[in-house]
Design an enzyme around this catalytic site. Sequence first.
Site, PDB file in Angstrom:
ATOM      1  N   CYS A  62       6.675  88.622  23.320  1.00  0.00           N
ATOM      2  CA  CYS A  62       7.560  89.771  22.651  1.00  0.00           C
ATOM      3  C   CYS A  62       8.306  90.248  23.796  1.00  0.00           C
ATOM      4  CB  CYS A  62       6.872  90.908  21.909  1.00  0.00           C
ATOM      5  SG  CYS A  62       5.735  90.268  20.655  1.00  0.00           S
ATOM      6  N   CYS A 411     -13.506  63.543  26.789  1.00  0.00           N
ATOM      7  CA  CYS A 411     -13.814  63.663  25.456  1.00  0.00           C
ATOM      8  C   CYS A 411     -15.053  63.758  25.234  1.00  0.00           C
ATOM      9  CB  CYS A 411     -13.172  62.274  24.574  1.00  0.00           C
ATOM     10  SG  CYS A 411     -13.703  62.057  22.937  1.00  0.00           S
ATOM     11  N   CYS A 414     -16.496  61.002  22.781  1.00  0.00           N
ATOM     12  CA  CYS A 414     -16.376  59.616  23.295  1.00  0.00           C
ATOM     13  C   CYS A 414     -17.840  59.391  24.288  1.00  0.00           C
ATOM     14  CB  CYS A 414     -15.299  59.486  24.289  1.00  0.00           C
ATOM     15  SG  CYS A 414     -13.611  59.699  23.388  1.00  0.00           S
TER      16      CYS A 414
END
Length: 528
Positions: A62, A411, A414
């Site tokens: 902002c 991962c 994995c």
Amino acid sequence: MLFNSKLAYFAAIASLALAQEQSAIAPEDSHVVKLSQDSFEEFLKENELFLAEFFAPWCGHCKTLAPHYVEAAKTLHEEYEIPIAQIDCTENQELCMEQGIRGYPTLKVFKKNGELVSDYQGQRSKDAIVQFMVKQSLPAVSEFTDLESFNEFLTKQKDNVIISQYFAGEDSKQLNETFYNVAENLRDEYVFVNYLGDDEVKSHNISVLTPSQDPIAFDSEVSEDASLKESSEALSDFIAVESKPYFGEIDGSTYELYMNADIPLAYFFYQSEDEREQYLPLFNKLGKEYRGKLNFAGLDASKYGKHAENLNLQEQFPLFAIHELESNLKFGPEQIPAEEFTEETVVELKESAIEEFVEKYLNKELTPITKSEEIPEVQESNVIKVVGKTHDEIRFDENKDVLIKYYAPWCGHCKKMAPLYETLADIYALDDEAKEKITIGKIDGTLNDVFGIEITGYPTLALYPAGDLSKEPIIYQGKRTLESFLDFIKENGAHGIDGAQILADNTPVEEEEVEEEIEEEVPEQDEL
């Protein structure tokens, strides 16, 4: 494609550093209207169109937006009488909840006294906000009967791409309907105008007017029996090509336009504005010559130089490359060592090399640059290591059913699946026939380019049946258990090898123990 997120990332890093010194709250003497729970409804009734920022004073983004928002408010107030407002959600929580605000800053466009409300998705810069809101204040097509007013309007829209129509009467009824239909669909991207006067200015019906190029006429004739959809698609395709400059610029405001185009993108990474200007005549010439076949655009290497890595090229600038966005194929020419020549000679040589490179690319004489690990000299396990250079050769083996695991080293899912996958390969290695007819492979998706398959998360398992080179890969979506993997290969592979029977005949592993450790009811992936 990763360029989308990378552009946003680099821009965010630069802007957040400055944000700490700025206030998110617009100054009292600005043209930004401060709204609250009590004043919002009355403001809504009084204004047909306005833009509102829902923010929090502590929000870094902002603070970054604040100066652009204030400048946009000034321009929109003084030149177009379009109001801009601001709502502090830390003080007006109920109002922000009613508007569905979930993050800061959120910009919303209110039209027809609040009957139409939409999120502003454009760039958070002064020019982008002003251009967008001016377009929202206009009808889909602005109509003029007076030539002076028409030209004055065009001058005021000098920074926008304008799609103009010069009087489409009864003899052009279908084209007129097409024009207005396309205008409704593309009003947020372009300015559409229709000149209805009787002056001789109307030498053609529809044209594209860009800030830096001469008008380009839409000469394609729409057949009398063409449907509105067909004619609208033809005009939309024409606009998509001709609205881009011969040599454009890729940044946050133009990125989507180039990424969504159906033609390859030719990048030129430049190090300074002077360098860009040096090469501008060349790329304008190429952009005009190869219109509709290639989009040419510049990329500021000081901001986006890291993108060269995504194109499998070194960060050695200036740099030129071509990227086929749909197939993700990347092409790059040899870079000429600058130290051997004077600056003028370098430019001349590089221009010649670029022209030759583009010609060879369009004649399909180039080989794409493939990111790949080195081909392993020895396979260390029954799970074959696949790399970018061997991916197509292995998956398109006519004699084998090939299962490939696409993974990433980081991962977690994995890593959890790895022992089970090794066991799967070990089972088929026990049988001479299976060894000849089945390949179990894996490839590190972070170090190797792959084509012909879309990887949305890791791990992804894909089966390529023997002899069937025309079909898409069959993606595994079942449980991650040994039994499920064996059934999947038997049912979907061309050879129908029964891995479960091989396991029963040899029982080399404690199947139940492995399954108990690995089994997952719902397969999960780590997102890219």
